[in-house]
Design an enzyme around this catalytic site. Structure first.
Site, PDB file in Angstrom:
ATOM      1  N   ASP A  98       0.834  -1.197   0.000  1.00 12.94           N
ATOM      2  CA  ASP A  98       0.000   0.000   0.000  1.00 12.94           C
ATOM      3  C   ASP A  98       0.873   1.252   0.000  1.00 12.94           C
ATOM      4  O   ASP A  98       0.590   2.231  -0.712  1.00 12.94           O
ATOM      5  CB  ASP A  98      -0.914  -0.026   1.229  1.00 12.94           C
ATOM      6  CG  ASP A  98      -1.748   1.233   1.362  1.00 12.94           C
ATOM      7  OD1 ASP A  98      -2.590   1.485   0.488  1.00 12.94           O
ATOM      8  OD2 ASP A  98      -1.556   1.973   2.343  1.00 12.94           O
ATOM      9  N   GLU A 144      -1.796  -5.307  -3.844  1.00 11.02           N
ATOM     10  CA  GLU A 144      -0.859  -4.546  -3.015  1.00 11.02           C
ATOM     11  C   GLU A 144       0.229  -5.462  -2.457  1.00 11.02           C
ATOM     12  O   GLU A 144       1.405  -5.078  -2.401  1.00 11.02           O
ATOM     13  CB  GLU A 144      -1.606  -3.846  -1.887  1.00 11.02           C
ATOM     14  CG  GLU A 144      -2.463  -2.676  -2.357  1.00 11.02           C
ATOM     15  CD  GLU A 144      -3.287  -2.041  -1.261  1.00 11.02           C
ATOM     16  OE1 GLU A 144      -3.785  -0.930  -1.481  1.00 11.02           O
ATOM     17  OE2 GLU A 144      -3.443  -2.652  -0.184  1.00 11.02           O
TER      18      GLU A 144
END
Length: 228
Positions: free
Chosen positions: A49, A121
């Site tokens: 992320d 991610e």
């Protein structure tokens, strides 16, 4: 570690061959499949992320050197939000190689937006740890493709625009009401009604409340602007 045929094919779709294949194996392992000898992808998702955020922040600054923070923020949010990540994951069929526990398998986990978004991610983090930031950035920008260049259009926030329209005319902010929810738990469809104090209203349906609210706001804004 030797990868399965499915993961080797996924490497081809991803465009990165891992020198440490165990990172890819971990990146596609959901918490429902973890064990004492098998790590899940939650820590990688946390890192990925942040890597994704840095890649997009740099890309947006390079694309528009004169943009203000107020202009950049909605573009950034549009590129890193879960819906966009899930769309990218679908492009490379990440769902096909996710390692899921029985409960997630039975509930359609391979198609769930949250699992796909978290999974891409985690894969980004695995590439970063395997080959460094430069390769991770190159891979992310290739996977996101035209989304990065077209983000100004995608970043338009219909709810904000509708609220500003109402405030400029002395009206209270729009009200959003969930009028229906259909479909199974793993793939719900929400119907949201957007309404204004002057009686105007429009509804829309989407796979998340956020998307349905935005779609309803866009429809209502188009209606009131057409009638002005």
């Amino acid at each position: 570690m030797k990868l399965s045929a499915e993961l080797r094919a996924f490497q081809d779709r991803l465009g990165h061959v891992f020198s440490r294949p165990e990172l890819l194996a971990q990146a596609v392992t959901h918490a429902s499949m973890s064990s004492a000898t098998r790590d899940d992808n939650q820590r990688l998702e946390f890192l990925g992320d942040r890597v994704l955020g840095l890649v997009m922040a740099e890309a947006l600054l390079e694309l528009d050197p004169k943009a203000s923070e107020g202009q950049l923020a909605p573009r950034f949010n549009a590129l890193v939000r879960k819906e966009t990540c899930a769309d990218v994951a679908r492009d490379i069929d990440l769902g096909a190689v996710l390692r899921l526990g029985r409960s997630e398998m039975l509930s359609g986990g391979r198609r769930k937006q949250a699992l796909l978004g978290d999974g891409i991610e985690a894969v980004i983090a695995a590439i970063y740890l395997d080959a460094g930031f430069s390769i991770a950035k190159e891979t992310v920008l290739r996977l996101w493709g035209a989304r990065v260049h077209e983000v100004e259009k995608d970043a338009r926030d219909a709810k904000t625009a509708l609220q500003e329209w109402a405030q400029a005319r002395g009206l209270r902010p729009p009200v959003y009401t969930e009028t229906a929810r259909t479909g199974p738990d793993h793939a719900p469809q929400f119907t949201i009604l957007a309404s204004l104090e002057n009686g105007a209203s429009q509804d829309a349906r989407a796979g998340s409340k956020r998307q349905a609210e935005q779609a309803a706001a866009a429809a209502l804004l188009a209606e009131v602007e057409k009638s002005k």
